[in-house]
Design a protein around this motif. Structure first.
Motif, short mmCIF file in Angstrom:
data_model
loop_
_atom_site.label_atom_id
_atom_site.label_comp_id
_atom_site.label_asym_id
_atom_site.label_seq_id
_atom_site.Cartn_x
_atom_site.Cartn_y
_atom_site.Cartn_z
N THR A 1 -7.97 -8.29 -16.92
CA THR A 1 -7.20 -9.32 -16.22
C THR A 1 -5.74 -8.89 -16.08
OG1 THR A 1 -8.64 -11.04 -17.11
CG2 THR A 1 -6.53 -11.75 -16.24
N TYR A 2 -5.21 -8.32 -17.16
CA TYR A 2 -3.83 -7.84 -17.15
C TYR A 2 -3.65 -6.72 -16.12
CZ TYR A 2 0.07 -4.94 -18.83
OH TYR A 2 1.19 -4.16 -18.91
N LEU A 3 -4.60 -5.79 -16.05
CA LEU A 3 -4.49 -4.66 -15.13
C LEU A 3 -4.54 -5.11 -13.67
CD1 LEU A 3 -6.70 -1.92 -16.84
CD2 LEU A 3 -4.21 -2.07 -16.79
N LEU A 4 -5.34 -6.13 -13.37
CA LEU A 4 -5.44 -6.59 -11.99
C LEU A 4 -4.15 -7.23 -11.50
CD1 LEU A 4 -9.05 -8.10 -11.76
CD2 LEU A 4 -8.23 -5.83 -11.08
N ASP A 5 -3.32 -7.70 -12.42
CA ASP A 5 -2.04 -8.31 -12.06
C ASP A 5 -0.92 -7.29 -11.90
OD1 ASP A 5 -3.12 -10.83 -12.05
OD2 ASP A 5 -2.65 -11.22 -14.15
N ARG A 6 -1.15 -6.07 -12.36
CA ARG A 6 -0.11 -5.04 -12.29
C ARG A 6 -0.04 -4.43 -10.89
NH1 ARG A 6 -0.53 -0.85 -17.19
NH2 ARG A 6 1.55 -0.35 -16.46
N LYS A 7 1.14 -3.96 -10.52
CA LYS A 7 1.33 -3.32 -9.21
C LYS A 7 1.33 -1.79 -9.31
CE LYS A 7 3.97 -7.21 -7.36
NZ LYS A 7 5.25 -7.65 -6.73
N GLN A 8 1.04 -1.28 -10.49
CA GLN A 8 1.05 0.16 -10.72
C GLN A 8 -0.09 0.83 -9.94
OE1 GLN A 8 -0.14 1.49 -14.68
NE2 GLN A 8 1.72 2.70 -14.80
N ARG A 9 0.17 2.01 -9.38
CA ARG A 9 -0.83 2.74 -8.61
C ARG A 9 -0.92 4.17 -9.11
NH1 ARG A 9 -2.28 -0.17 -4.04
NH2 ARG A 9 -3.36 1.66 -3.24
N VAL A 10 -2.10 4.74 -9.00
CA VAL A 10 -2.33 6.11 -9.46
C VAL A 10 -2.14 7.13 -8.34
CG1 VAL A 10 -4.81 6.21 -9.00
CG2 VAL A 10 -3.85 7.52 -10.92
N GLY A 11 -2.25 6.72 -7.08
CA GLY A 11 -2.12 7.64 -5.95
C GLY A 11 -2.96 7.15 -4.79
N ARG A 12 -3.10 7.99 -3.77
CA ARG A 12 -3.86 7.62 -2.58
C ARG A 12 -5.29 8.14 -2.73
NH1 ARG A 12 -1.27 5.55 1.59
NH2 ARG A 12 -2.93 6.22 3.02
N LEU A 13 -6.17 7.26 -3.18
CA LEU A 13 -7.59 7.57 -3.32
C LEU A 13 -8.37 6.52 -2.55
CD1 LEU A 13 -7.70 8.39 -7.15
CD2 LEU A 13 -8.01 10.01 -5.29
N LYS A 14 -8.74 6.87 -1.30
CA LYS A 14 -9.35 5.86 -0.44
C LYS A 14 -10.38 6.51 0.49
CE LYS A 14 -6.78 2.55 1.15
NZ LYS A 14 -5.77 1.77 1.91
N LYS A 15 -11.43 5.74 0.79
CA LYS A 15 -12.46 6.14 1.76
C LYS A 15 -12.75 4.95 2.66
CE LYS A 15 -15.48 9.43 2.90
NZ LYS A 15 -15.12 10.86 3.12
N ARG A 16 -12.83 5.20 4.00
CA ARG A 16 -13.06 4.13 4.96
C ARG A 16 -14.32 4.41 5.79
NH1 ARG A 16 -7.44 5.00 5.66
NH2 ARG A 16 -6.13 3.23 5.03
N MET A 17 -14.98 3.31 6.19
CA MET A 17 -16.11 3.42 7.10
C MET A 17 -16.39 2.06 7.73
SD MET A 17 -20.16 4.28 6.44
CE MET A 17 -19.99 6.05 6.29
N GLU A 18 -16.30 2.02 9.06
CA GLU A 18 -16.67 0.83 9.83
C GLU A 18 -16.03 -0.45 9.27
OE1 GLU A 18 -20.86 0.56 10.28
OE2 GLU A 18 -21.08 2.63 10.95
N GLY A 19 -14.76 -0.39 8.97
CA GLY A 19 -14.01 -1.55 8.52
C GLY A 19 -14.08 -1.81 7.03
N ILE A 20 -14.82 -1.01 6.29
CA ILE A 20 -14.90 -1.14 4.83
C ILE A 20 -14.07 -0.03 4.19
CG2 ILE A 20 -16.41 -1.27 2.82
CD1 ILE A 20 -16.81 -3.52 4.84
N ALA A 21 -13.18 -0.40 3.28
CA ALA A 21 -12.33 0.58 2.59
C ALA A 21 -12.55 0.49 1.09
CB ALA A 21 -10.86 0.33 2.92
N LEU A 22 -12.90 1.62 0.49
CA LEU A 22 -13.10 1.72 -0.96
C LEU A 22 -11.98 2.58 -1.53
CD1 LEU A 22 -14.84 1.46 -3.59
CD2 LEU A 22 -16.03 3.54 -2.84
N SER A 23 -11.28 2.08 -2.55
CA SER A 23 -10.17 2.85 -3.12
C SER A 23 -10.10 2.66 -4.63
CB SER A 23 -8.83 2.44 -2.48
OG SER A 23 -8.58 1.06 -2.67
#
Length: 277
Positions: A144-166
């Protein structure tokens, strides 16, 4: 006066029952500019500081897991906290002008004892199941605590037909790695989740290049949805035992749609796994 009598009685009891054991207390730093948050594994029933230049506040009417510590300049002191289940926690507390840590998630293993002595022949019977429950509860609160943080590890993302997984963040805590994952549905259709698998892939060297995949079962999953509505973004957390990867290995997230073909595969390099936040 009652507080001081309580502390004295506790110290005498601990000295008598644990005369041959030396407990090294952890130190928590605080100041008068910020609140230092302490999250305990069970609701706080009582919290006492040994000096007036430290203030420990908690909800005395409705028992909660959270306590807040502040300090004014002065000599070091101690903090004694008793949880609802009788577990006792003790810390050295010091004033520090600049704080490097504002949140403490206290595991049950940090308890120095219980105010109600437990017979030796019943310790295994009583402690076997609660330890598992406490670990699950800790995972839930830390996720719960981690979901509230704005910290990011980098650009790790995959997209397909409007769906984005990161992968938004990777955090190391104690003996686990926490993968904060985001699924964004920018399409005009709801996305029904079939599975989201985590695995390790190894690239085989030689004339015939191939991949070996080893599925990893998370210790804990938090906030995993069954459906992501159109225009909705969902964040979830996978908790795995800590590990590191060589240059020939990578972590892989596979997102699979139920009764659909919008399936994504996101590769996470060893560089991100080996350098978590």
């Amino acid at each position: 006066m009652k507080n001081y009598l309580f502390i004295s009685a506790f110290v005498l009891m601990s000295t008598f029952t644990n005369a041959q054991n030396t407990i090294v207390l952890d130190t928590i730093y605080a100041n008068d500019q910020k609140n230092v948050a302490l999250f305990f594994p069970e609701p706080i029933r009582q919290g006492i500081t040994g000096s007036d230049n430290f203030v420990f506040t908690y909800n005395r009417e409705n028992e909660q897991y959270l306590g807040l510590l502040q300090a004014k300049p002065g000599k070091e002191s101690n903090l004694l906290v008793v949880n609802k289940d009788g577990s006792v926690f003790s810390y050295i507390i010091k004033y520090k002008e600049r704080l490097s840590k504002l949140n403490y998630f206290i595991p049950m293993s940090s308890s120095i004892g219980n105010e109600r002595p437990i017979a030796n022949d019943s310790i295994k019977l009583i402690n076997s199941e609660p330890s598992i429950a406490n670990r699950q509860h800790y995972y839930e609160r830390f996720c719960t605590y981690l979901l509230d943080r704005k910290q990011r590890v980098g650009r790790l993302k995959k997209r397909m037909e409007g769906i984005a997984l990161s992968v938004v963040n990777i955090v190391f805590d104690k003996d686990e790695l926490y993968f904060v994952i985001q699924i964004k549905n920018n399409s005009s259709l709801d996305y029904d989740l079939n599975f989201l698998n985590f695995s390790i892939e190894t690239r085989q060297k030689g004339k015939k290049k191939s991949l070996q995949k080893l599925y990893q079962e998370p210790l804990y999953r938090y906030n995993v949805p069954s459906r992501i509505a159109k225009s909705e973004t969902v964040r979830l957390v996978y908790v795995l035992p800590k590990f590191s990867l060589s240059g020939e290995r990578r972590a892989v997230l596979e997102l699979n749609e139920r009764d659909g073909e919008r399936n994504l595969k996101l590769n996470v390099s060893h560089r991100f796994v080996n350098s978590p936040n």
